[in-house]
Every structure is written in C-alpha cells, then in structure tokens.
Write a protein that holds these residues in place. Structure first.
Motif, PDB file in Angstrom:
ATOM      1  N   ASP A 107       0.861  -1.189   0.000  1.00  5.64           N
ATOM      2  CA  ASP A 107       0.000   0.000   0.000  1.00  5.64           C
ATOM      3  C   ASP A 107       0.897   1.239   0.000  1.00  5.64           C
ATOM      4  OD1 ASP A 107      -2.220   1.654   0.337  1.00  5.64           O
ATOM      5  OD2 ASP A 107      -2.620   1.032   2.408  1.00  5.64           O
ATOM      6  N   HIS A 170      -2.183   2.021   9.269  1.00  5.00           N
ATOM      7  CA  HIS A 170      -2.660   0.696   9.697  1.00  5.00           C
ATOM      8  C   HIS A 170      -1.579  -0.357   9.511  1.00  5.00           C
ATOM      9  CE1 HIS A 170      -2.959   0.034   5.317  1.00  5.00           C
ATOM     10  NE2 HIS A 170      -3.325   1.316   5.304  1.00  5.00           N
ATOM     11  N   HIS A 177      -5.954  -3.892   5.688  1.00  7.40           N
ATOM     12  CA  HIS A 177      -5.993  -3.134   6.945  1.00  7.40           C
ATOM     13  C   HIS A 177      -5.959  -4.096   8.121  1.00  7.40           C
ATOM     14  CE1 HIS A 177      -8.043  -0.015   4.262  1.00  7.40           C
ATOM     15  NE2 HIS A 177      -6.859   0.466   4.572  1.00  7.40           N
ATOM     16  N   ALA A 201       1.500   0.649   7.489  1.00  7.42           N
ATOM     17  CA  ALA A 201       1.380   1.712   6.477  1.00  7.42           C
ATOM     18  C   ALA A 201       1.280   3.023   7.238  1.00  7.42           C
ATOM     19  CB  ALA A 201       0.153   1.487   5.616  1.00  7.42           C
ATOM     20  N   GLU A 203       0.756   6.958   6.824  1.00  8.51           N
ATOM     21  CA  GLU A 203       0.141   7.752   5.750  1.00  8.51           C
ATOM     22  C   GLU A 203      -0.437   9.082   6.242  1.00  8.51           C
ATOM     23  OE1 GLU A 203      -3.395   6.036   3.930  1.00  8.51           O
ATOM     24  OE2 GLU A 203      -3.249   4.293   5.224  1.00  8.51           O
ATOM     25  N   GLU A 234       2.163   7.950   1.471  1.00 10.09           N
ATOM     26  CA  GLU A 234       2.102   6.704   2.249  1.00 10.09           C
ATOM     27  C   GLU A 234       3.203   5.739   1.821  1.00 10.09           C
ATOM     28  OE1 GLU A 234      -1.429   4.373   1.421  1.00 10.09           O
ATOM     29  OE2 GLU A 234      -1.229   3.264   3.299  1.00 10.09           O
TER      30      GLU A 234
END
Ligand code: MG
Ligand code: MG
Length: 261
Positions: A107, A170, A177, A201, A203, A234
């Motif tokens: 991600d 997350h 997630h 992640a 972000e 991110e």
C-alpha cells in the motif's frame, strides 16, 4: 479486537515484492500526470499494470470500492473516484494504490502537482512528504505508535497545517488493513509498542487549512471542510531495530517525474 499479525523475515520479503509492484505502478501513473489527462486513464493504466505483473488491484471491490486507485483532487483528502475529469494546470492529485501479490498486500500513495502549483500548495506537498519521513524515522523497535503519530503531527502543525484525525494508517500484509491503527496525531510514549515483525502503512493526510473533513454521500470521498487543498503520502514500512525498512519506494515516481520535464 483482532491482534497484531507479526510477520516472519520471509513474509516481509513477500510484502516487499507487493509494495514494489505498487511503487512501480505509481511510477507508471506518474508518467501520465499532466494537464488534459482524465483521472480514469490513471486508474486504467494502474489496473492493467498490476494485472500484467501477476498482481490483483487490492482496492477494487474492497468493501465495495469500485476502482483500482483512489484518486483525490485538490480539496479531496482520500478515497476519491477516478472519473472523466481532466487534470488541469495547478491541480494536485493524490493517487493511492494497493496490490496483492502472492497473497500479500502492499500500500502506497503520492500526491502529484499538475504542472505549476501555487507556493502554499507546493509547501503543503513538501511538508506532508517530510511528515511521512519523520514518522518513518520513529518506526523502530523500542518506540510506540504514539511516537510515530506525534512526529507527524508536530511537523505538520508547526508549519501551520491541519492534521486529519478521522482517517489513520494501519498494519498491512495479510490483509489491506490490520492492527494496529497508526494515527497521524498523538502523544509520545503512548500506544502499541513497536516490535520486530510489525509491518505498518504510515500515511499522513494533511490539510493546508483546518483539520476538519467532510464525508461525501458517495460513501467514499473525503474532502477538507474548508475547501483548501489536502495532501497524502504513504509508505509500507517494516519496523526494525535502529532503522525502519521502507518496503515501498518513491524512486520509480521520481524517475518518471524527471522524464516528464
Ligand atoms: Mg493507501
Ligand atoms: Mg493505507
């Protein structure tokens, strides 16, 4: 409440592969960032690129999300829809991408200026990117989630920007997630302990104006309440001793942007 999923060294390498596919996809998208390009086209190129490389677009059909990319323009914070809108000089466009490769998720997101943007907007992009770096610097064993969160918040607010509170980073890897949540605001020394095997992640979502956001009736798009621009960067990051291992990279994007000039 589900627990944190700790990853083995081998699993982290697989998440790196997924994250690199996301990074390369964003590199392809970056080549198209110019006035006159429909944001649909960014979505289509990303979907094809991910599939051509053996991956699955992670956002497509995620809780019913109808596209492979989240594309958020100007005052939109995150989760915007690709459309027939044509990018225009002075816009900023945030592109968030996720991919599944070998069952693992990566991600990453980047906010692009379209042509020349005004000075204050350019500063928002630079500061938000720096917020991400400052968060990553704290993603090491011995720190806590609150240390990451505080580092992001402090840098944004010191520069007069608003930190979005309603949406957070997350854990990532087996799913898009996972636990823990990684907010962009918080107190030092609080929250979950960062340990080897955690992949998160980070972000930052930062508003040029006030922090408040509104949620659109399309069920997805989030924009700043005051209509001022918002930026989002991110990375997928593995927590390590001494220094975090950043599994995604902006190097493909930066290479493309150089060649666009
Ligand atoms: Mg994302
Ligand atoms: Mg994310």
């Amino acid at each position: 409440m589900s627990k944190v999923n700790y990853k083995s060294i081998e699993e982290i390498e697989l998440i790196r592969e997924s994250s690199l596919l996301v990074s390369k996809t964003l590199g392809e998208v970056a080549k198209l960032i110019k006035p006159g390009v429909q944001t649909n086209e960014l979505n289509n190129i990303a979907e094809s690129f991910i599939r051509d490389h053996g991956g699955i677009p992670a956002f497509l059909n995620y809780n019913g999300f109808p596209y492979s990319l989240c594309i958020s323009l100007n005052d939109q914070v995150v989760h915007g829809f690709p459309s027939a809108y044509e990018l225009a000089e002075g816009d900023i466009v945030s592109v968030d991408c996720g991919a599944i490769l070998n069952k693992f998720y990566g991600d990453s997101a980047y906010t692009f200026p379209v042509g020349k943007v005004d000075v204050e907007t350019y500063k928002l992009l630079e500061i938000t990117k720096e917020c991400l770096i400052k968060g990553i610097e704290k993603a090491v064993v011995g720190m806590r989630i609150g240390d990451v969160a505080h580092a992001v918040q402090e840098h944004a607010e010191r520069n007069g920007f608003g930190v979005v509170k309603e949406l957070v980073g997350h854990g990532v890897g087996y799913k898009l997630h996972e636990k823990p949540e990684v907010p962009n605001y918080g107190k030092r020394g609080t929250g979950a302990k960062l340990e080897e095997g955690m992949v998160i992640a980070i972000e930052p979502m930062i508003n040029a104006g006030k922090a408040a956001v509104k949620f659109w009736s399309d069920g997805w798009t989030v924009s700043s309440m005051d209509g001022k621009p918002s930026a989002h960067y991110e990375h997928t990051v593995a927590v390590k001793r001494g220094q975090a291992d950043v599994l995604s990279t902006f190097s493909y994007i930066e290479e493309s942007l150089k060649q666009n000039k």
